[in-house]
Design a protein around this motif. Structure first.
Motif, PDB file in Angstrom:
ATOM      1  N   GLN A   4       0.832  -1.207   0.000  1.00  0.00           N
ATOM      2  CA  GLN A   4       0.000   0.000   0.000  1.00  0.00           C
ATOM      3  C   GLN A   4       0.869   1.260   0.000  1.00  0.00           C
ATOM      4  N   TYR A  56       3.972  -6.980  -7.172  1.00  0.00           N
ATOM      5  CA  TYR A  56       2.714  -7.587  -6.739  1.00  0.00           C
ATOM      6  C   TYR A  56       2.727  -7.728  -5.222  1.00  0.00           C
ATOM      7  N   GLU A  60       0.828  -8.601   1.994  1.00  0.00           N
ATOM      8  CA  GLU A  60       0.851  -7.137   2.108  1.00  0.00           C
ATOM      9  C   GLU A  60       2.226  -6.513   1.836  1.00  0.00           C
ATOM     10  N   LYS A 112      -4.859  -7.879 -16.386  1.00  0.00           N
ATOM     11  CA  LYS A 112      -4.756  -7.824 -14.927  1.00  0.00           C
ATOM     12  C   LYS A 112      -3.597  -6.938 -14.458  1.00  0.00           C
ATOM     13  N   VAL A 138       0.376  -5.530 -10.248  1.00  0.00           N
ATOM     14  CA  VAL A 138      -0.886  -6.230 -10.066  1.00  0.00           C
ATOM     15  C   VAL A 138      -1.328  -5.884  -8.651  1.00  0.00           C
ATOM     16  N   LYS A 139      -2.553  -5.409  -8.487  1.00  0.00           N
ATOM     17  CA  LYS A 139      -3.023  -4.982  -7.163  1.00  0.00           C
ATOM     18  C   LYS A 139      -3.603  -6.119  -6.340  1.00  0.00           C
ATOM     19  N   LYS A 140      -3.943  -7.218  -6.985  1.00  0.00           N
ATOM     20  CA  LYS A 140      -4.594  -8.318  -6.273  1.00  0.00           C
ATOM     21  C   LYS A 140      -3.582  -9.386  -5.885  1.00  0.00           C
ATOM     22  N   LYS A 141      -4.024 -10.251  -4.987  1.00  0.00           N
ATOM     23  CA  LYS A 141      -3.186 -11.368  -4.575  1.00  0.00           C
ATOM     24  C   LYS A 141      -2.731 -12.139  -5.808  1.00  0.00           C
ATOM     25  N   ILE A 147      -4.536 -14.674 -11.464  1.00  0.00           N
ATOM     26  CA  ILE A 147      -4.777 -13.621 -10.490  1.00  0.00           C
ATOM     27  C   ILE A 147      -6.041 -13.993  -9.726  1.00  0.00           C
ATOM     28  N   GLN A 148      -5.968 -13.964  -8.406  1.00  0.00           N
ATOM     29  CA  GLN A 148      -7.141 -14.286  -7.589  1.00  0.00           C
ATOM     30  C   GLN A 148      -7.745 -13.012  -7.042  1.00  0.00           C
ATOM     31  N   GLU A 149      -9.055 -13.031  -6.891  1.00  0.00           N
ATOM     32  CA  GLU A 149      -9.725 -11.943  -6.204  1.00  0.00           C
ATOM     33  C   GLU A 149      -9.471 -12.088  -4.717  1.00  0.00           C
ATOM     34  N   ARG A 150      -9.354 -10.991  -4.015  1.00  0.00           N
ATOM     35  CA  ARG A 150      -9.181 -11.044  -2.560  1.00  0.00           C
ATOM     36  C   ARG A 150     -10.503 -11.268  -1.899  1.00  0.00           C
TER      37      ARG A 150
END
Length: 150
Positions: A4, A56, A60, A112, A138-141, A147-150
């Motif tokens: 972040q 990525y 966190e 993505k 990539v902002k997601k996990k 790419i997986q959704e959180r």
């Protein structure tokens, strides 16, 4: 660094002026400097490639994707590298090349990935390539290959 926090600095990093070739020369091996002084790009007719510096989040924390090149009879055999590869005539632009090659090498779908900034192209004498690097994230996990959704 916390992912972040990286995202927080993106706008100022996009606006930052790059040191370009000055920085490349500071980091280059001494023998490369001699080659670069005597290079004639019109004669060498370099090939073109693009690579991706992909950040990525994992737990966190910001991570950077690096690959190990395949072993082969060539100058870049088994090297640690950014994902990327040779520009193809149908690519349209170098960012697309970096995205396409990254998808081929590590399975990340181009849609993505957010392209943040193009960095200064650099010439690689041993393989006669001009490489166009891009900073992307990539902002997601991230799981390699998807790419997986959180």
């Amino acid at each position: 660094m916390n992912f972040q926090n990286v995202l927080h600095y993106v706008p100022s990093l996009i606006a930052a002026e790059l040191p370009a070739e000055v920085a490349h020369y500071k980091m280059a091996p001494l023998e490369r400097m001699e080659v670069m002084k005597n290079i004639d790009s019109k004669v060498s007719n370099p090939r073109v490639a693009a690579v991706m510096m992909l950040l990525y989040p994992k737990n966190e924390i910001a991570h950077l994707v690096l690959i190990v090149r395949n072993a082969y009879n060539g100058v870049h055999s088994s090297q640690i590298a950014f994902p990327g590869g040779k520009y193809e005539k149908d690519d349209g632009n170098y960012a697309y090349t970096a995205l396409r090659e990254t998808h081929e090498e590590i399975g990340v779908l181009p849609g993505k990935i957010e392209v943040i900034k193009a960095f200064t192209p650099t010439y690689i004498p041993p393989s006669n390539f001009i490489v166009h690097p891009f900073w992307e994230f990539v902002k997601k996990k991230f799981i390699f290959g998807q790419i997986q959704e959180r």
